[in-house]
Design an enzyme around this catalytic site. Sequence first.
Site, mmCIF file in Angstrom:
data_model
loop_
_atom_site.group_PDB
_atom_site.id
_atom_site.type_symbol
_atom_site.label_atom_id
_atom_site.label_comp_id
_atom_site.label_asym_id
_atom_site.label_seq_id
_atom_site.Cartn_x
_atom_site.Cartn_y
_atom_site.Cartn_z
ATOM 1 N N PHE A 52 0.840 -1.191 0.000
ATOM 2 C CA PHE A 52 0.000 0.000 0.000
ATOM 3 C C PHE A 52 0.880 1.248 0.000
ATOM 4 C CE2 PHE A 52 -2.864 3.165 1.886
ATOM 5 C CZ PHE A 52 -3.962 2.995 1.056
ATOM 6 N N ASP B 46 1.206 -5.416 8.223
ATOM 7 C CA ASP B 46 0.066 -4.547 7.961
ATOM 8 C C ASP B 46 -1.155 -5.458 7.825
ATOM 9 O OD1 ASP B 46 -1.975 -3.050 6.742
ATOM 10 O OD2 ASP B 46 -0.567 -1.772 5.669
ATOM 11 N N TYR C 232 -11.741 0.545 10.208
ATOM 12 C CA TYR C 232 -12.936 1.021 9.492
ATOM 13 C C TYR C 232 -13.320 0.133 8.320
ATOM 14 C CZ TYR C 232 -8.953 3.401 7.263
ATOM 15 O OH TYR C 232 -7.723 3.699 6.712
ATOM 16 N N LYS C 233 -12.555 -0.924 8.065
ATOM 17 C CA LYS C 233 -12.906 -1.859 6.995
ATOM 18 C C LYS C 233 -13.803 -2.962 7.571
ATOM 19 C CE LYS C 233 -8.587 -1.174 4.312
ATOM 20 N NZ LYS C 233 -8.667 0.238 4.292
ATOM 21 N N ARG D 117 -12.380 -3.401 -7.691
ATOM 22 C CA ARG D 117 -12.323 -4.293 -6.531
ATOM 23 C C ARG D 117 -13.721 -4.572 -5.989
ATOM 24 N NH1 ARG D 117 -8.173 -2.410 -1.991
ATOM 25 N NH2 ARG D 117 -9.788 -0.806 -1.819
#
Length: 421
Positions: free
Chosen positions: A139, A216, A241-242, A390
């Site tokens: 990322f 991560d 928050y995912k 995605r």
Amino acid sequence: MTSADAVTVETLAEEASILDRTDPLRAFRDRFVGAETSLVYFDGNSLGRPLRASVDRLERFARDEWGGRLIRGWDESWMQLPFDIGDALGRTAIGAAAGQTVIGDSTTVLLYKLVRAAFDAAHAADPARLEIVVDRDNFPTDRYLVEGIAAERGGRVRWVDVALDAGVEPEALRAAVGPSTAVVLLSHVAYRSGYLADAAALTRIAHDAGALIVWDLCHSAGSVPVRADAWGFDLAVGCTYKYLNGGPGSPAFAYVAARLQDRLAQPIQGWMGTADVFAMGPEYRPAAGMRRFLSGTPPVVGMLAMQDTLALLDEVGIDAVREKSVALTEFAVRASDALLAPLGVTVASPRDPGARGGHVTLSHPAMRAVTARLWTQDVIPDYRDPGGLRIGLSPLSTSFAETLAGLRAIEEAVRAEGPGR
């Protein structure tokens, strides 16, 4: 549409119906806000739906705790929340014993703290260790941080090349680490392809080279099983928050193995990380345990909602969540092969479910325009270059029928936006 296509769609619809009827987790979908609508949500790997219980929790907090207790809330419970919620997250989502996980800053800030602390500790123990190993498709934040820390500390970056539809495999990491490696930074689930790394094997490789490793967990916590203690993790960071449904910008979590906590000096020395927070002493004295990895005032409101998802994970179990996740992504791949492959769309994620996390990436040159079109139709995926749409399938809030409805909408959008339109 040809008759063959119609049969394929009918077969997929029948399969989706059967899978939904036999899904042992189907009842949990009703606990999420918006699940009753026709909107197709394919972006739970970027921002999860809120639980209805979280709406009630936030309202009660504003009225009763914030409004009723005011400043007394800090002494009564708020100061302890980062550790209590951290322990709950560690237990339910990442396989960590108590006292090793804390809720703190943003993902970026926590990654900076832990990578920098790991680099400094490794380099202090052996001045020849100057390299931070990271893959070129990690990322962006991870890559940018590594470059900055290397420049700041007189180190250097060792890059690992990976395929965009895969991720870091053991052989590639083994070739990259050695006597110069201070720290390795890897993602458990690749943000672009959804590749699920063999975290246990990669951790062993880093340790065999004498390096520390930072994981991560942003795209894996709450979606795939993580066994931080059993796999020998040193450090890890993940967002909430995912798949943990903490809400926009909810604070991240940090994991530091107990064996390392007193060895590491985190670089952002703030009052909340001191041994006696209210001593207000003339010099910084780090706290023992996970408190030393805090810096500023805990973001109390931001860490409230995730408690409901953690309680739900405790009720369901992460292994059951993973089983549903695999079923969803397997169905999405089968449906994509039937509906989208004839239009030139390819699956840019691993086809082996054991090597795939909770999302599937579909590749086509028109996907940026396709994504924009779908958003106007209440079908919400996201886009990642080059040409990747995605599909993030949150196991507790996504149905198989919703998945098929979204893929059929993608089919129509590709026809409308693709070459020769």
